[in-house]
Write a protein that holds these residues in place. Sequence first.
Motif, mmCIF file in Angstrom:
data_model
loop_
_atom_site.group_PDB
_atom_site.id
_atom_site.type_symbol
_atom_site.label_atom_id
_atom_site.label_comp_id
_atom_site.label_asym_id
_atom_site.label_seq_id
_atom_site.Cartn_x
_atom_site.Cartn_y
_atom_site.Cartn_z
ATOM 1 N N PHE A 153 141.401 15.593 8.468
ATOM 2 C CA PHE A 153 140.814 15.847 9.266
ATOM 3 C C PHE A 153 139.270 15.085 10.147
ATOM 4 C CE2 PHE A 153 138.280 18.257 11.935
ATOM 5 C CZ PHE A 153 139.015 18.404 13.654
ATOM 6 N N CYS A 154 138.854 15.019 8.161
ATOM 7 C CA CYS A 154 137.365 14.506 8.450
ATOM 8 C C CYS A 154 137.675 13.098 8.529
ATOM 9 C CB CYS A 154 136.344 14.675 7.286
ATOM 10 S SG CYS A 154 136.105 16.722 7.817
ATOM 11 N N ARG A 155 137.943 12.367 8.587
ATOM 12 C CA ARG A 155 138.877 10.878 8.525
ATOM 13 C C ARG A 155 138.774 11.086 10.096
ATOM 14 N NH1 ARG A 155 141.020 9.999 4.784
ATOM 15 N NH2 ARG A 155 143.051 9.662 5.682
ATOM 16 N N LYS A 156 139.652 11.885 10.733
ATOM 17 C CA LYS A 156 140.657 11.140 11.976
ATOM 18 C C LYS A 156 138.970 11.661 13.549
ATOM 19 C CE LYS A 156 143.555 12.969 15.380
ATOM 20 N NZ LYS A 156 145.200 14.222 15.423
ATOM 21 N N ALA A 157 138.378 12.999 12.949
ATOM 22 C CA ALA A 157 136.740 13.216 13.191
ATOM 23 C C ALA A 157 136.132 12.337 13.618
ATOM 24 C CB ALA A 157 137.005 14.742 13.064
ATOM 25 N N ASN A 158 136.014 11.222 12.583
ATOM 26 C CA ASN A 158 134.615 10.296 12.251
ATOM 27 C C ASN A 158 133.710 10.655 11.176
ATOM 28 O OD1 ASN A 158 133.802 7.669 12.018
ATOM 29 N ND2 ASN A 158 132.933 7.755 14.311
ATOM 30 N N ALA A 159 133.704 12.158 10.715
ATOM 31 C CA ALA A 159 132.806 13.195 10.397
ATOM 32 C C ALA A 159 132.943 12.881 8.942
ATOM 33 C CB ALA A 159 133.307 14.097 10.341
ATOM 34 N N SER A 160 131.713 12.246 7.961
ATOM 35 C CA SER A 160 131.455 11.852 6.406
ATOM 36 C C SER A 160 131.822 13.827 5.945
ATOM 37 C CB SER A 160 130.447 11.619 6.224
ATOM 38 O OG SER A 160 129.221 11.170 7.110
ATOM 39 N N LEU A 161 132.023 13.094 4.665
ATOM 40 C CA LEU A 161 132.352 14.385 4.123
ATOM 41 C C LEU A 161 132.158 14.367 2.895
ATOM 42 C CD1 LEU A 161 134.266 16.608 3.391
ATOM 43 C CD2 LEU A 161 136.056 15.634 2.960
ATOM 44 N N LEU A 162 131.427 15.402 2.283
ATOM 45 C CA LEU A 162 130.725 15.302 0.473
ATOM 46 C C LEU A 162 131.640 16.977 0.088
ATOM 47 C CD1 LEU A 162 129.056 14.989 -1.865
ATOM 48 C CD2 LEU A 162 126.806 16.229 0.196
ATOM 49 N N ILE A 163 132.128 16.174 -1.308
ATOM 50 C CA ILE A 163 132.537 17.384 -1.956
ATOM 51 C C ILE A 163 132.333 17.790 -3.045
ATOM 52 C CG2 ILE A 163 134.749 18.531 -2.915
ATOM 53 C CD1 ILE A 163 136.288 17.401 -0.448
ATOM 54 N N ARG A 164 131.737 18.853 -3.859
ATOM 55 C CA ARG A 164 131.089 18.592 -4.973
ATOM 56 C C ARG A 164 131.811 19.377 -6.127
ATOM 57 N NH1 ARG A 164 125.671 21.238 -8.122
ATOM 58 N NH2 ARG A 164 126.684 23.177 -6.035
ATOM 59 N N HIS A 165 132.158 18.691 -7.451
ATOM 60 C CA HIS A 165 133.571 19.016 -8.458
ATOM 61 C C HIS A 165 132.911 19.842 -9.674
ATOM 62 C CE1 HIS A 165 136.933 20.354 -10.170
ATOM 63 N NE2 HIS A 165 137.038 18.704 -11.194
ATOM 64 N N HIS A 166 132.689 20.506 -10.384
ATOM 65 C CA HIS A 166 131.832 20.888 -11.006
ATOM 66 C C HIS A 166 133.080 19.811 -12.384
ATOM 67 C CE1 HIS A 166 128.853 22.854 -9.443
ATOM 68 N NE2 HIS A 166 129.188 23.768 -8.743
ATOM 69 N N ILE A 167 132.168 19.580 -13.100
ATOM 70 C CA ILE A 167 133.868 19.341 -14.456
ATOM 71 C C ILE A 167 133.320 19.887 -15.194
ATOM 72 C CG2 ILE A 167 133.318 17.206 -16.079
ATOM 73 C CD1 ILE A 167 134.735 16.520 -13.138
ATOM 74 N N VAL A 168 134.093 20.208 -16.391
ATOM 75 C CA VAL A 168 134.345 21.107 -17.547
ATOM 76 C C VAL A 168 135.268 20.442 -18.872
ATOM 77 C CG1 VAL A 168 135.408 23.411 -18.454
ATOM 78 C CG2 VAL A 168 134.902 23.882 -15.789
ATOM 79 N N THR A 169 135.203 19.835 -18.814
ATOM 80 C CA THR A 169 135.717 19.248 -19.691
ATOM 81 C C THR A 169 136.021 17.445 -19.497
ATOM 82 O OG1 THR A 169 137.535 20.805 -20.231
ATOM 83 C CG2 THR A 169 137.569 18.439 -21.533
ATOM 84 N N PRO A 170 134.638 16.794 -19.098
ATOM 85 C CA PRO A 170 134.147 15.684 -19.148
ATOM 86 C C PRO A 170 135.310 14.528 -20.147
ATOM 87 C CG PRO A 170 132.470 16.966 -19.773
ATOM 88 C CD PRO A 170 133.497 17.435 -20.232
ATOM 89 N N SER A 171 135.838 14.751 -21.048
ATOM 90 C CA SER A 171 136.799 13.444 -21.090
ATOM 91 C C SER A 171 138.505 13.608 -20.737
ATOM 92 C CB SER A 171 137.044 14.611 -22.960
ATOM 93 O OG SER A 171 137.397 15.174 -22.967
ATOM 94 N N GLU A 172 138.652 15.250 -19.732
ATOM 95 C CA GLU A 172 140.074 15.026 -19.395
ATOM 96 C C GLU A 172 140.078 15.085 -18.202
ATOM 97 O OE1 GLU A 172 142.200 17.733 -21.433
ATOM 98 O OE2 GLU A 172 141.693 17.116 -23.795
ATOM 99 N N PRO A 173 139.939 14.045 -17.846
ATOM 100 C CA PRO A 173 139.397 14.485 -15.886
ATOM 101 C C PRO A 173 141.208 16.092 -15.463
ATOM 102 C CG PRO A 173 139.275 11.948 -16.477
ATOM 103 C CD PRO A 173 140.010 13.010 -17.123
ATOM 104 N N ASP A 174 140.137 16.897 -14.643
ATOM 105 C CA ASP A 174 141.659 16.875 -13.997
ATOM 106 C C ASP A 174 142.082 16.400 -12.688
ATOM 107 O OD1 ASP A 174 139.190 17.948 -11.687
ATOM 108 O OD2 ASP A 174 138.648 19.800 -12.996
#
Length: 248
Positions: A153-174
Amino acid sequence: MSFPSSGLLSRGELLVLTDEVSSPAEFLIHRILSTHLKEANESKCLFLSVSESLTRLRAIAGKSNLNLPQYIQSGSFHFVDVASQIDPPVKIETSFNQQPSLKPIFELTKQKLSGWSGTESSVLVILDDISTLEWIGYSITDLLRFIRVLSAFCRKANASLLIRHHIVTPSEPDDILRLLRQLCAYHLEVLPLSTGRSGSVSGQVALHPGPGITQPVHRPITRKLAVQYRLTDTNVVFFERGTGNTVL
């Protein structure tokens, strides 16, 4: 070598910001927010906060000379306390249980962005953060679906989107991080020092282009060449490894 403070968020693109417990990325969220709102008079931001209060956000903004109440009053900044808009999932062992969904947040986003459409405004949507929604009980399936529809939807609305994600296990991407990496234009990584935090260095930042961008504006900053930073009471100072007195 310089660290880009602006230009990472082009219209219709997704910027993924990841951090760890020992290297929180609040300072970059506030830096990006401040840069965006100050870029032009018509810049607007929808801040979807899962874990941070508006009071704290205003206090931090004030330290960096960002008059957030002014932007709130003008309608350029809209804060949403996500927890107040949704019901936390309740785990009941029955197939008939209808779990609460994140649809109210998506509908609220659609409504706000639709109200801002038809103008030349540069719109930024910040979701801070997706991880806490998982920790309070939302399923991975629900979160992945939410990320996809919000990004689309943000892409369709031409809006920038920032999402933060906390990493718990750096060696294993969830699963969440894997999807975010597939959708993003850039992945901004805030990392702790391998030797631990010191008095002169708070952490380091790496920048990776994602498949969501065809012609990267900024060159990659690998983990091996990560830019280090030091947090002060009111600002952040970036510098190359071994040049702690060099401000970039």
